[in-house]
Design a protein around this motif. Structure first.
Motif, PDB file in Angstrom:
ATOM      1  N   LEU A   1      38.532 -81.906  -4.743  1.00 22.36           N
ATOM      2  CA  LEU A   1      38.821 -82.859  -5.805  1.00 22.36           C
ATOM      3  C   LEU A   1      38.822 -84.282  -5.267  1.00 22.36           C
ATOM      4  N   SER A   2      39.317 -84.466  -4.054  1.00 17.14           N
ATOM      5  CA  SER A   2      39.359 -85.805  -3.465  1.00 17.14           C
ATOM      6  C   SER A   2      38.171 -86.078  -2.541  1.00 17.14           C
ATOM      7  N   GLN A   3      37.503 -85.038  -2.043  1.00 14.00           N
ATOM      8  CA  GLN A   3      36.433 -85.230  -1.062  1.00 14.00           C
ATOM      9  C   GLN A   3      35.048 -84.929  -1.622  1.00 14.00           C
ATOM     10  N   GLY A   4      34.956 -84.377  -2.821  1.00 12.76           N
ATOM     11  CA  GLY A   4      33.654 -84.068  -3.402  1.00 12.76           C
ATOM     12  C   GLY A   4      33.129 -82.718  -2.944  1.00 12.76           C
ATOM     13  N   PRO A   5      31.832 -82.463  -3.195  1.00 10.06           N
ATOM     14  CA  PRO A   5      31.247 -81.177  -2.810  1.00 10.06           C
ATOM     15  C   PRO A   5      30.983 -81.115  -1.306  1.00 10.06           C
ATOM     16  N   THR A   6      32.079 -81.064  -0.559  1.00  5.09           N
ATOM     17  CA  THR A   6      31.986 -81.002   0.887  1.00  5.09           C
ATOM     18  C   THR A   6      31.981 -79.555   1.346  1.00  5.09           C
TER      19      THR A   6
END
Length: 494
Positions: free
Chosen positions: A387-392
């Motif tokens: 949610l905070s880092q994206g599609p990591t």
């Protein structure tokens, strides 16, 4: 409700049936003494209750829940069916140091396949990857890979009794597990024991060199003060062994191409050939292959404290290949073409370490006549850290194992699940359906909306909203990489 007893080569077992799916957890497939090859467990005659996950493989943060000799277990989920079902054999990730089958509840996937889902444990960290055969411990080489092969052999021998088809096994794995899949798939010992392979987020370099493995072993022995008596490592308490590994890793991780301490090793015995060479020579051209990654793989590693060693090693490798001027040209290009929410430095590293090596492997397999599909996961799950880092790294895996409409808890990773948004459900449902079609038919998209990767036609499937296909070899970034690669080729003297 307890199931009726199912016969195995070691003895009968009983599991639990819930919502039409039978589960068998903590099933021992082998046992092993430290730094020795796994052997079959002692047989039993009375039905064994297999209703709880087995002991974790020893690993940081869970040494109190570990059992060295009893950690080699697997878990099986079987839906009701009137015919033998295909089998998804899953190898977990965790940088070769953490993780376990208990983080992946396969009941939802099993019911929606229908398919038999198997997750396994294998030895981790120094216990699974420390190469000590040069120090008199003759069996201590690629032990984790040998554990995984033993689990595959157990499944082949027993899965028919559970309703699975032993001739329809798909090897699958994520992250470190994807590296294990690529290595395992190329072993002569595994030939004929699987029919498809799926690797999600495999690191750019899947195999460690024997020289690096020897350096790791030497450093760990030095940390323990055992360079003159390596055999004493078999009795070192686990906390001391893992502490020595941690101290050694801080110095050594920067020195490996992979940026990690452990991994499958090109030892000339268990792994005799570089896996990419095996794919390239057509030995696996009859094996359908799906290779996937996440769009922003490197964000998680950039945000770790301190940033992961693979960040520095990847930049160093690119500079070594193209020179400082080439690196600056690439970074300038990424800055000029960045999305509003994109870190150009991260995007460059993600391409260098994850996306481009997977595309190269796809090209090798396709050129040799193999069927291969390439995908990228672009969706940001509404679950931390994504949610905070994206599609990591791991975003696809969170959606793959979700029990729609919710994400599942990950007890070993110590991550809580939670409710999914409509977008999460939409993307996860498509991703799961594609995977289950691949496991069942060998093709991830029966409607042919996602064509296979081929020489001269390199489609990349994007799992996002909406699902769509883009050409891989398009855009300014691709052209810069291609130009630099061509310029760096050595001149051929006539």
């Amino acid at each position: 409700m307890l199931t009726s007893a199912v016969s195995t080569t070691n003895g009968p077992i009983r599991g639990v049936e819930q919502n039409g799916v039978r589960s068998f957890k903590g099933v021992p497939f082998a046992t092993a003494q430290r730094f020795a090859k796994a052997t079959p467990p002692l047989a039993w005659t009375e039905p064994r209750r297999c209703t709880d996950y087995g002991a974790y493989a020893p690993q940081p943060g869970h040494l109190d829940q570990a059992d060295e000799e009893a950690c080699l277990s697997l878990n099986i989920w079987v839906p009701a069916a009137d015919h033998p079902l295909p089998v998804k054999f899953f190898i977990h990730g965790g940088a070769f140091v953490t993780g376990g089958g208990a983080d992946y509840d396969g009941s939802f996937l099993a019911a929606h396949g229908p398919a038999v889902i198997v997750t396994i444990n294998y030895r981790l960290g120094p216990l699974g990857f420390l190469q000590l055969h040069r120090y008199g411990l003759t069996e201590a080489n690629n032990l984790a890979l040998q554990d995984t092969l033993a689990a595959l052999d157990w499944v082949r021998a027993n899965i028919a009794n559970f309703g699975g088809d032993p001739d329809a096994i798909t090897l699958s794995g994520q992250s470190a597990g994807a590296s294990m899949v690529i290595a395992l798939a190329t072993l002569p010992q595994a030939r004929g024991k699987f029919i498809r392979a799926l690797a999600l987020s495999a690191p750019g370099r899947n195999i460690m060199s024997a020289d690096h493995a020897d350096d790791v072993a030497r450093r760990v022995l030095e940390e323990l003060g055992l360079t003159r008596d390596a055999s004493a490592i078999t009795t070192v308490p686990l906390p001391e062994l893992f502490a020595a590994m941690e101290r050694g890793s801080r110095r050594l991780a920067d020195e490996t191409e992979q940026g990690t301490l452990f991994g499958p090793v090109l030892d000339g015995m268990v792994i005799a050939r570089e896996p990419r060479d095996v794919f390239a020579d057509g030995s696996l051209c009859d094996i359908p292959l799906w290779l996937g990654s996440c769009r922003d793989e490197m964000v998680m590693f950039l945000k770790s404290t301190p940033p992961a060693a693979m960040i520095r090693t990847t930049e160093r490798q690119v500079r070594a290949s193209f020179g400082d001027a080439g690196w600056c040209r690439l970074l300038s290009n990424y800055r000029a073409t960045a999305r509003v929410d994109e870190d150009p430095y991260e995007a460059l590293l993600s391409d260098a370490f994850w996306h481009r090596p997977m595309a190269d492997l796809a090209r090798l397999h396709a050129a040799a006549g193999g069927a291969v599909w390439l995908s990228r996961f672009d969706h940001r799950p509404a679950l931390e850290p994504f949610l905070s880092q994206g599609p990591t790294h791991g975003a696809d895996n969170a959606c793959l194992w979700a029990h729609l409409p919710g994400f599942i808890d990950r007890p070993i990773l110590k991550r809580k699940g939670g409710p999914m948004t409509p977008a999460d459900i939409d993307v996860a449902a498509r991703f799961q359906a594609s995977l289950l079609r691949f496991v069942t038919t060998g093709v991830p998209d029966v409607e042919q909306a996602w064509p296979r990767f081929a020489p001269g036609n390199e489609p990349l499937a994007i799992f996002g909203q909406p699902f769509h296909i883009v050409p891989l070899n398009d855009g300014a970034r691709f052209r810069v990489w291609a130009e630099l690669t061509e310029q760096s080729r050595p001149e051929v003297v006539a």
